[in-house]
Design a protein around this motif. Structure first.
Motif, PDB file in Angstrom:
ATOM      1  N   LEU A   1      33.125  49.597 -19.987  1.00 10.78           N
ATOM      2  CA  LEU A   1      31.836  50.211 -20.313  1.00 10.78           C
ATOM      3  C   LEU A   1      30.768  49.845 -19.285  1.00 10.78           C
ATOM      4  N   VAL A   2      30.779  48.597 -18.812  1.00  7.89           N
ATOM      5  CA  VAL A   2      29.754  48.150 -17.853  1.00  7.89           C
ATOM      6  C   VAL A   2      29.984  48.743 -16.476  1.00  7.89           C
ATOM      7  N   PHE A   3      31.201  48.592 -15.952  1.00  7.16           N
ATOM      8  CA  PHE A   3      31.446  48.936 -14.553  1.00  7.16           C
ATOM      9  C   PHE A   3      31.840  50.387 -14.327  1.00  7.16           C
ATOM     10  N   ILE A   4      32.305  51.072 -15.377  1.00  2.13           N
ATOM     11  CA  ILE A   4      32.678  52.477 -15.182  1.00  2.13           C
ATOM     12  C   ILE A   4      31.597  53.402 -15.726  1.00  2.13           C
ATOM     13  N   ILE A   5      31.212  53.133 -16.965  1.00  2.00           N
ATOM     14  CA  ILE A   5      30.235  54.039 -17.597  1.00  2.00           C
ATOM     15  C   ILE A   5      28.823  53.763 -17.087  1.00  2.00           C
ATOM     16  N   ARG A   6      28.400  52.477 -17.176  1.00  2.00           N
ATOM     17  CA  ARG A   6      27.025  52.156 -16.812  1.00  2.00           C
ATOM     18  C   ARG A   6      26.773  52.229 -15.314  1.00  2.00           C
ATOM     19  N   LYS A   7      27.694  51.690 -14.533  1.00  2.00           N
ATOM     20  CA  LYS A   7      27.496  51.662 -13.082  1.00  2.00           C
ATOM     21  C   LYS A   7      27.459  53.064 -12.496  1.00  2.00           C
ATOM     22  N   TRP A   8      28.345  53.923 -13.006  1.00  2.00           N
ATOM     23  CA  TRP A   8      28.375  55.301 -12.499  1.00  2.00           C
ATOM     24  C   TRP A   8      27.441  56.222 -13.276  1.00  2.00           C
ATOM     25  N   GLN A   9      26.785  55.633 -14.281  1.00  2.00           N
ATOM     26  CA  GLN A   9      25.813  56.369 -15.096  1.00  2.00           C
ATOM     27  C   GLN A   9      26.418  57.665 -15.677  1.00  2.00           C
ATOM     28  N   LEU A  10      27.632  57.469 -16.204  1.00  5.67           N
ATOM     29  CA  LEU A  10      28.314  58.618 -16.817  1.00  5.67           C
ATOM     30  C   LEU A  10      27.861  58.770 -18.257  1.00  5.67           C
ATOM     31  N   ASP A  11      27.892  59.984 -18.729  1.00  7.04           N
ATOM     32  CA  ASP A  11      27.570  60.247 -20.134  1.00  7.04           C
ATOM     33  C   ASP A  11      28.680  59.645 -21.005  1.00  7.04           C
ATOM     34  N   THR A  12      28.289  59.162 -22.186  1.00  4.76           N
ATOM     35  CA  THR A  12      29.286  58.509 -23.053  1.00  4.76           C
ATOM     36  C   THR A  12      30.408  59.455 -23.492  1.00  4.76           C
ATOM     37  N   THR A  13      30.210  60.736 -23.294  1.00  7.19           N
ATOM     38  CA  THR A  13      31.285  61.695 -23.604  1.00  7.19           C
ATOM     39  C   THR A  13      32.526  61.409 -22.769  1.00  7.19           C
ATOM     40  N   TYR A  14      32.311  60.894 -21.546  1.00  2.00           N
ATOM     41  CA  TYR A  14      33.439  60.630 -20.645  1.00  2.00           C
ATOM     42  C   TYR A  14      34.322  59.485 -21.160  1.00  2.00           C
ATOM     43  N   ILE A  15      33.784  58.702 -22.061  1.00  2.00           N
ATOM     44  CA  ILE A  15      34.607  57.631 -22.638  1.00  2.00           C
ATOM     45  C   ILE A  15      35.841  58.227 -23.321  1.00  2.00           C
ATOM     46  N   THR A  16      35.703  59.433 -23.835  1.00  2.00           N
ATOM     47  CA  THR A  16      36.819  60.099 -24.526  1.00  2.00           C
ATOM     48  C   THR A  16      38.026  60.246 -23.597  1.00  2.00           C
ATOM     49  N   ILE A  17      37.776  60.542 -22.317  1.00  2.00           N
ATOM     50  CA  ILE A  17      38.878  60.668 -21.352  1.00  2.00           C
ATOM     51  C   ILE A  17      39.617  59.342 -21.223  1.00  2.00           C
ATOM     52  N   ILE A  18      38.847  58.251 -21.150  1.00  2.00           N
ATOM     53  CA  ILE A  18      39.459  56.924 -21.034  1.00  2.00           C
ATOM     54  C   ILE A  18      40.247  56.603 -22.305  1.00  2.00           C
ATOM     55  N   ILE A  19      39.677  56.964 -23.456  1.00  2.00           N
ATOM     56  CA  ILE A  19      40.371  56.728 -24.733  1.00  2.00           C
ATOM     57  C   ILE A  19      41.714  57.450 -24.755  1.00  2.00           C
ATOM     58  N   LEU A  20      41.741  58.691 -24.289  1.00  2.00           N
ATOM     59  CA  LEU A  20      42.987  59.456 -24.273  1.00  2.00           C
ATOM     60  C   LEU A  20      44.041  58.796 -23.381  1.00  2.00           C
ATOM     61  N   PHE A  21      43.587  58.220 -22.264  1.00  2.00           N
ATOM     62  CA  PHE A  21      44.522  57.513 -21.377  1.00  2.00           C
ATOM     63  C   PHE A  21      45.162  56.328 -22.109  1.00  2.00           C
ATOM     64  N   PHE A  22      44.320  55.535 -22.763  1.00  2.00           N
ATOM     65  CA  PHE A  22      44.854  54.372 -23.489  1.00  2.00           C
ATOM     66  C   PHE A  22      45.730  54.792 -24.671  1.00  2.00           C
ATOM     67  N   LEU A  23      45.411  55.903 -25.267  1.00  2.00           N
ATOM     68  CA  LEU A  23      46.253  56.407 -26.357  1.00  2.00           C
ATOM     69  C   LEU A  23      47.652  56.761 -25.851  1.00  2.00           C
ATOM     70  N   PHE A  24      47.711  57.343 -24.650  1.00  2.00           N
ATOM     71  CA  PHE A  24      48.997  57.688 -24.041  1.00  2.00           C
ATOM     72  C   PHE A  24      49.825  56.422 -23.791  1.00  2.00           C
ATOM     73  N   VAL A  25      49.172  55.381 -23.233  1.00  2.00           N
ATOM     74  CA  VAL A  25      49.853  54.103 -22.989  1.00  2.00           C
ATOM     75  C   VAL A  25      50.324  53.497 -24.316  1.00  2.00           C
ATOM     76  N   TRP A  26      49.473  53.591 -25.316  1.00  2.00           N
ATOM     77  CA  TRP A  26      49.779  53.053 -26.652  1.00  2.00           C
ATOM     78  C   TRP A  26      51.055  53.669 -27.207  1.00  2.00           C
ATOM     79  N   VAL A  27      51.173  54.974 -27.121  1.00  2.00           N
ATOM     80  CA  VAL A  27      52.353  55.676 -27.649  1.00  2.00           C
ATOM     81  C   VAL A  27      53.622  55.235 -26.906  1.00  2.00           C
ATOM     82  N   LEU A  28      53.544  55.104 -25.576  1.00  2.00           N
ATOM     83  CA  LEU A  28      54.700  54.662 -24.793  1.00  2.00           C
ATOM     84  C   LEU A  28      55.153  53.260 -25.217  1.00  2.00           C
TER      85      LEU A  28
END
Length: 943
Positions: A382-409
């Motif tokens: 959250l600090v170095f990807i979202i805040r540093k790049w000043q991305l909208d919190t909507t982009y967190i959803t993309i990161i969540i989907l990545f971790f969900l994929f790893v979780w299933v594997l």
């Protein structure tokens, strides 16, 4: 009535209600406290510091958790779990009291908010981890699978109660009162823990103590991190929990960020959080009470673990299309409801196969350190990807989907590791008994083999020589040659037979000397050796010995001639084999009494090898000889002829213990063609039940597809012994000839029928015992007729209990044809173990192995047999519908073998119940004469 309904609804059994309620109350209080303090402190934190400080709090939590874990693990090795848990509860209670005091005095700054945010995070993971570790001690694998859902509902109820309590009281009393209330509630957990410890854990059984001792050395020699790294199961579990926490924190951040923007007031925000957290827990409670156990039972642990990541992934995809707070509430709701119900129960079950002491150390590390480190990683993201790049919190959803994929594997990989852990744990539990019974036989050790050959008794030497392979025989060449001087003629004969494997002419001179020993079998073996291992021509040997004046030698030469003539018709004609046998038959038939029985036996074998049909009547006549020695040789001779006329007579000998081994070998001499003969006889209904149960042993020896077909056909027999023997023979064929095809569809069909037979047997036992109990309860003194009924029922019950064990054996044999034989054997050995925990682990291992359809048919019956049958507790605990006695008896008369039919007819005779008349009348046409006779006897009483 209510108690019975409650037990059936939640699958709670006698002796489990009290302890389960205490465990449920314990976790209820823990989660109630958490849902009071977490919304309160989170609301204060967000209101005063803002959502931008949450990532830093996540990272600090990770650092503190690692430090705290180091000291906690040191305490684990020095302090008992009970004292450690009580100390933890008291520590957090005091911390919350202090925080409540600080809120009341308005002495509150930023660093205190950080401290208490971190404390609450540690409280959440540490107290719940300790609770589930205690639950793992209280319940075995099967109990846990049934009861973790019910117990976990206490956690969800606590979440509902705590959340709504916070929602209602926060605006009225303020946050400080809620914090002090939470501190008091924590202290209530201490007496509950003492009660749980006294009722259940203090009385750990012998198996659990052994488990601790077995794993103690490993636990003390390695720290928690090493234990996790050295275990694939724990490593995957740690990664799954870590990934799930990262995902949850990212979802939580999105939810908190969107909510804090729209609700700026801290009290309203606390109320908002309290309301939704409680609502999520209401959903979780419904799922927990009515779905968790069922889903776990059908899908198993690993498949249940997939539900949470897959549903959140679906929610995230919707959020990408519609980025609204309402969608985030749904995603958070999925996380909050499934995580505390289905997912929580599956996670706690997934660690069950790990030995206790390893679990004690590793689980705390996973729940505290891994959870906190994952929280820190979420903060870094959250600090170095979202805040540093000043991305909208909507982009967190993309990161969540990545971790969900790893979780299933990771979950897919955990399935096999979980399975392996159960296998290893079960094997570990059986190792003690295996050490006691696993003695190595003498002949398997080369040194002891030499010792037996040189110093052993006659019986020991004969058994050893019979088991030696050609390879082993050559390695023992000198020792076997020395046996030619042994005082026993039987040992000498066995030694000569072993010398066939040696080079030509190895001991010719020594063997020639044995021809003059007056022992028929030794002379035959010696002459056979000379025919095969000398440079002399066969003609010269037969000229020298066929007309020899010593009958031991002439008889042996005639037998050898018959043997040689099988592949050399010229020599049979030249030496008049037909004529010589005819003369010998006349000689022995005219004056049998003056001849040795060995002469008759040798002539029978000679006729067998010669295969001249006109002499078969001599074999047939001697099959009924009064001397057992001659009968055995007649049986062997009949087998050597491979004539179909001897098949039925030979089959009739299978029922005699002393003749069975010889008869089986004789029938095997017919070769694979006998399988077709047996199949035709079975079709024509010529085979008796007493004979059928031994036929699989004969059929299996041919290891061909036709043998498989016949054995599969025998699986439909009404006689359980026949079915057991057939399934056992199929297993042997599968092991030795895996290329042969066994129809899995048919095996599944017969497995289903075996399960039905098993269920009917249980029903019958229950009904018969119930009737006997009623008879004793309602009669002060039994009449003669009632006494006879009581005895007749007991005979059937005893018979059915024996059949129940055979049913179980047949079921496991059939399962071994469908699944890995080694795994099924481990399960079967576990069920036969003296340790209750080993039995429960065996059932759980089987539960994870079987496919859903097979599992639903077989597992409840096996669990019933294991859990209750040994304790003789039937009617109250039976998970099968109980039928009335008459229906059970009618089923036994229709579907069981001769022995059961006779026992039931005996009971019907004493019952004099006319409702049985129709079924008994049909038995007048039964193939077995004993059943027919008994049926007529019963009908005389019923008419």
């Amino acid at each position: 009535m209510l108690k019975t309904l409650f037990k059936k609804t939640f699958d709670i059994r006698d002796g489990e209600i009290r302890i389960s309620f205490f465990m449920q109350l314990y976790i209820f209080l823990i989660i109630t406290v958490l849902l009071i303090v977490k919304p309160t402190v989170t609301a204060l934190f967000l209101s005063k510091l803002g959502a931008s400080h949450l990532p830093y709090a996540y990272m600090i939590v990770a650092i503190v958790a690692v430090i705290a874990s180091y000291f906690y693990n040191r305490l684990v090795k020095k302090v008992s779990l009970q004292r450690l848990t009580m100390g933890t509860l008291f520590f957090f209670s005091m911390c919350f009291l202090v925080f409540g005091f600080l809120l009341k005095t308005i002495f509150l700054n930023n660093w205190i908010l950080y401290v208490y945010y971190i404390l609450i995070a540690l409280f959440a993971v540490l107290t719940t981890s300790q609770f589930w570790l205690i639950a793992n001690l209280v319940y075995n694998a099967r109990e846990a699978k049934r009861l973790f859902g019910f117990i976990g509902s206490g956690a969800i109820a606590g979440g509902i109660f705590g959340g709504y309590l916070t929602t209602i009281l926060a605006p009225i009393t303020g946050n400080q009162f809620l914090i002090i209330l939470a501190a008091c509630l924590i202290l209530l957990c201490i007496p509950i823990l003492k009660i749980v410890w006294f009722i259940r854990i203090r009385k750990l059984n012998k198996y659990a103590i052994q488990q601790r001792q077995l794993s103690k050395t490993t636990e003390n020699s390695k720290n928690s991190f090493q234990l996790i790294l050295n275990s694939k199961h724990l490593s995957l579990l740690a990664l799954i929990i870590g990934v799930s926490v990262i995902m949850a924190k990212l979802v939580d951040f999105q939810f908190s960020d969107f909510a804090s923007v729209r609700i700026p007031d801290s009290d309203q925000l606390a109320s908002f959080f309290g309301f939704w957290f409680s609502t999520f827990n209401v959903l979780a409670l419904v799922i927990q009470l009515f779905l968790t156990n069922r889903v776990l039972g059908v899908l198993g642990v690993s498949s249940t673990l997939l539900i949470l990541p897959l549903t959140i992934a679906l929610g995230c995809l919707i959020f990408l299309a519609v980025p609204e707070l309402a969608i985030l509430i749904i995603i958070k709701g999925l996380d909050g409801s499934f995580k505390q119900s289905l997912n929580k129960a599956a996670v706690e079950l997934s660690i069950l196969p790990i030995p206790y002491d390893i679990k004690n150390s590793a689980k705390a590390f996973i729940d505290v350190v891994v959870d906190s480190l994952a929280t820190g990683i979420a903060g870094l993201i959250l600090v170095f990807i979202i805040r540093k790049w000043q991305l909208d919190t909507t982009y967190i959803t993309i990161i969540i989907l990545f971790f969900l994929f790893v979780w299933v594997l990771l979950i897919y990989k955990l399935r096999e590791a979980y399975f392996d852990s159960f296998r290893q744990n079960l094997q570990l539990s059986l190792s003690a008994s295996e050490e006691n019974s696993g003695q190595v036989q003498k002949e398997n050790n080369l040194q002891s083999t030499f010792q037996i050959l040189n110093e052993g008794s006659e019986t020991e030497i004969l058994v050893l020589l019979d088991r030696l392979t050609e390879f082993n025989s050559k390695n023992l060449k000198e020792s076997i040659i020395r046996l030619l001087d042994h005082p026993s003629h039987r040992v000498k004969t066995a030694a000569v037979n072993q010398l066939y494997a040696f080079d030509k002419g190895t001991v010719t001179d020594r063997i020639e000397q044995l021809l003059w020993v007056q022992d028929d079998e030794l002379v035959v073996a010696s002459l056979n050796y000379l025919l095969l291992h000398t440079d002399l021509k066969d003609d010269e040997l037969f000229k020298a010995y066929l007309d020899h004046e010593i009958d031991y030698i002439s008889n042996a030469a005639l037998l050898c001639l018959a043997k040689e003539a099988q592949h050399n018709l010229r020599i049979a004609t030249k030496y008049q084999l037909d004529y010589r046998i005819n003369e010998k038959v006349k000689e022995l038939s005219e004056d049998e009494a003056s001849h040795r029985r060995e002469e008759i036996a040798e002539l029978l074998i000679t006729i067998g090898y010669a295969r001249i049909p006109r002499f078969y009547s001599y074999i047939g006549a001697n099959l009924h000889h009064k001397d057992e020695y001659i009968i055995k040789h007649a049986i062997k001779a009949a087998g050597l002829t491979a004539s179909e006329q001897f098949v039925l007579p030979l089959l009739s000998f299978l029922k005699y213990n002393k003749l069975r081994k010889k008869t089986i070998r004789a029938l095997q001499s017919y070769g694979p063609e006998i399988t077709q003969t047996v199949l035709k006889m079975d079709s024509d209904d010529l085979l008796k039940v007493a004979t059928k149960k031994y036929i699989p042993k004969i059929v299996e020896s041919f290891y061909n597809q036709n043998a498989v077909s016949i054995l599969v056909r025998f699986l439909r027999s009404k006689d359980i012994i026949v079915r057991v023997q057939a399934s056992k023979s199929l297993l042997k064929i599968k092991r030795k000839k895996p290329v042969l095809q066994i129809n899995r569809t048919l095996i599944n069909k017969y497995l289903h029928k075996e399960s039905i037979s098993y269920k009917n047997t249980i029903n019958s036992i229950i009904s018969l015992e119930y009737q006997n109990r009623l008879l004793l309860e309602h009669s002060e003194k039994l009449s003669d007729q009632q006494t006879e009924q009581h005895i007749a029922r007991n005979e059937i019950i005893l018979l059915l209990k024996q059949q129940l064990d055979l049913n179980l054996t047949a079921i496991f044999n059939l399962l071994s044809l469908l699944y890995d034989q080694t795994d099924i054997k481990v399960v079967y050995d576990g069920l036969k173990s003296d340790f209750k925990e080993a039995k429960m682990n065996a059932i759980e291992f089987l539960d994870n192995m079987l496919q859903t359809k097979v599992k639903m048919k077989v597992l409840p019956l096996i669990e019933f047999h294991t859990t209750y049958m040994l304790n003789q507790q039937f009617e109250e605990q039976a998970s099968v519908p109980i039928k009335e006695e008459m229906k059970c008896l009618l089923l036994l008369l229709k579907n069981r073998g001769k022995t059961t039919k006779l026992a039931v007819l005996n009971l019907v005779f004493h019952l004099k119940d006319h409702r049985f008349k129709r079924t008994v009348r049909a038995l007048r046409n039964h193939k077995n004469p004993e059943v027919v006779k008994s049926a007529f006897k019963v009908l005389e009483v019923l008419n």
